[in-house]
Design a protein around this motif. Structure first.
Motif, short mmCIF file in Angstrom:
data_model
loop_
_atom_site.label_atom_id
_atom_site.label_comp_id
_atom_site.label_asym_id
_atom_site.label_seq_id
_atom_site.Cartn_x
_atom_site.Cartn_y
_atom_site.Cartn_z
N VAL A 186 1.76 1.85 -3.48
CA VAL A 186 0.61 2.27 -4.27
C VAL A 186 0.28 3.74 -4.02
O VAL A 186 0.11 4.53 -4.95
CB VAL A 186 -0.62 1.38 -3.95
CG1 VAL A 186 -1.90 1.99 -4.53
CG2 VAL A 186 -0.42 -0.02 -4.49
N LEU A 224 -1.04 -2.94 -9.97
CA LEU A 224 -1.32 -4.32 -9.59
C LEU A 224 -0.50 -5.32 -10.39
O LEU A 224 -0.27 -6.44 -9.94
CB LEU A 224 -2.82 -4.63 -9.75
CG LEU A 224 -3.75 -4.06 -8.69
CD1 LEU A 224 -5.20 -4.29 -9.09
CD2 LEU A 224 -3.48 -4.67 -7.32
N SER A 234 -1.90 4.34 -12.67
CA SER A 234 -3.21 3.74 -12.45
C SER A 234 -3.08 2.47 -11.62
O SER A 234 -2.05 1.79 -11.66
CB SER A 234 -3.88 3.41 -13.79
OG SER A 234 -3.20 2.34 -14.43
N LEU A 235 -4.14 2.18 -10.89
CA LEU A 235 -4.13 0.97 -10.06
C LEU A 235 -3.98 -0.27 -10.93
O LEU A 235 -3.34 -1.25 -10.52
CB LEU A 235 -5.42 0.91 -9.24
CG LEU A 235 -5.53 -0.21 -8.21
CD1 LEU A 235 -4.34 -0.21 -7.26
CD2 LEU A 235 -6.84 -0.08 -7.43
N GLY A 283 -3.07 5.49 -8.18
CA GLY A 283 -2.67 4.87 -6.94
C GLY A 283 -2.81 5.78 -5.75
O GLY A 283 -3.24 5.35 -4.67
N TRP A 287 -7.85 -0.66 -0.38
CA TRP A 287 -6.69 -1.52 -0.53
C TRP A 287 -6.82 -2.78 0.33
O TRP A 287 -6.52 -3.88 -0.12
CB TRP A 287 -5.40 -0.79 -0.18
CG TRP A 287 -4.22 -1.70 -0.30
CD1 TRP A 287 -3.50 -2.27 0.70
CD2 TRP A 287 -3.68 -2.21 -1.52
NE1 TRP A 287 -2.53 -3.10 0.20
CE2 TRP A 287 -2.63 -3.08 -1.17
CE3 TRP A 287 -3.98 -2.01 -2.88
CZ2 TRP A 287 -1.86 -3.74 -2.13
CZ3 TRP A 287 -3.21 -2.67 -3.82
CH2 TRP A 287 -2.17 -3.53 -3.46
N VAL A 333 -6.19 5.78 -3.94
CA VAL A 333 -6.71 4.52 -3.39
C VAL A 333 -6.77 4.63 -1.87
O VAL A 333 -5.74 4.85 -1.21
CB VAL A 333 -5.82 3.33 -3.80
CG1 VAL A 333 -6.28 2.05 -3.14
CG2 VAL A 333 -5.82 3.17 -5.32
N TYR A 336 0.82 -1.21 0.00
CA TYR A 336 0.00 0.00 0.00
C TYR A 336 0.86 1.26 0.00
O TYR A 336 0.53 2.25 -0.68
CB TYR A 336 -0.94 0.01 1.21
CG TYR A 336 -1.87 1.21 1.22
CD1 TYR A 336 -2.79 1.41 0.19
CD2 TYR A 336 -1.79 2.15 2.24
CE1 TYR A 336 -3.63 2.52 0.19
CE2 TYR A 336 -2.64 3.25 2.26
CZ TYR A 336 -3.55 3.43 1.22
OH TYR A 336 -4.38 4.53 1.22
#
Length: 266
Positions: free
Chosen positions: A138, A149, A144-145, A178, A186, A181, A135
């Motif tokens: 991130v 990932l 972008s998530l 990210g 998360w 988030v 996390y």
């Protein structure tokens, strides 16, 4: 490329079949230093993300990364003559296995293994995984998530299928940055990945569809795909979303195909 559950499944299989006894190791292809571990006792087999480690001792750890084309074939004894380009062959008391086409197959020491693992993010399938570390990586990123990932430095073992499916299951727009988030989101994503990937290890395929959305419950035909398993959006571009009926979309993001539903993942 195989996702993390495949490597953990292999590690468990090799642990059960070969660990605790001497293993005959050879390289019919001649491109692997098999003599360094031939005849030694396999202490344990383990995985971290998409990396497999056969530990023969602190000075000899076989590191395997399957890449796009690597495969293990498993067979009971007796051992047969090699077929094709076999990079590594292992033979134990009851079974033997051939490795073909890996990106990496090499003998390392403990420090070299630590260096590889230091470059990897936490693995949801490992007991020593720290989701806080993932996390932190991130939340510091504007990427972008969906990209994060798939970044093995952020979280190890997640591939294209788990990426697409976990984002759908939590109604997350793949392009969410990210640094946007929340910790709550998360934690939910991580917990879901742990459950989904553990199931993947158990059954040997990726299933992400909840019981109420399975073919029998929805009176729809089952998925027909060489990978098997039931999924919501992965490789379903142009087909209707099971939940809202909207056409599943696809695009290329960071050189990988991304799949999502524009309504369920606004």
């Amino acid at each position: 490329m195989p996702e993390g559950h495949t490597l953990h499944r292999l590690a468990r299989l090799h642990q059960r079949r070969y660990a605790g006894a001497p293993v005959a190791v050879s390289s019919p292809q001649g491109r692997f230093a098999a003599s360094l571990v031939d005849g030694r006792t396999l202490v344990r087999a383990e995985a971290h993300g998409k990396h497999l480690f056969h530990v023969y001792g602190p000075d000899a750890v076989v590191h395997v990364h399957l890449g796009l084309y690597g495969t293990f074939t498993e067979s009971p004894l007796p051992v047969l003559l090699p077929v094709g380009q076999v990079r590594m062959r292992m033979a134990g008391a009851t079974h033997w296995t051939d490795l073909r086409g890996p990106t990496a197959c090499e003998v390392l020491n403990t420090d070299e293994v630590k260096a590889i693992r230091a470059r990897l993010g936490p693995d949801p399938l490992r007991r020593d995984a720290n989701p806080d570390l993932a996390y932190e990586r991130v939340i510091r990123s504007r990427q972008s998530l969906a990209v994060l990932l798939m970044d093995q430095k952020v979280i190890a073992g997640v591939g294209n299928v788990y990426r697409a499916e976990v984002l759908f299951r939590h109604n997350v727009n793949p392009l969410l940055a990210g640094n946007k988030v929340s910790r709550e989101l998360w934690d939910a994503l991580w917990a879901d990945l742990v459950v989904l990937m553990k199931d993947g290890v158990k059954v040997g395929q990726i299933n992400t569809v909840r019981r109420e959305h399975m073919p029998r419950a929805m009176k729809r035909p089952p998925r027909v795909d060489r990978h098997g398993g039931e999924v919501y959006v992965y490789r379903r571009a142009g087909e209707p979303c099971f939940l809202c009926g909207t056409e599943v979309r696809t695009t290329v993001l960071a050189a990988r195909n991304l799949f999502w539903c524009p309504v369920c993942q606004p």
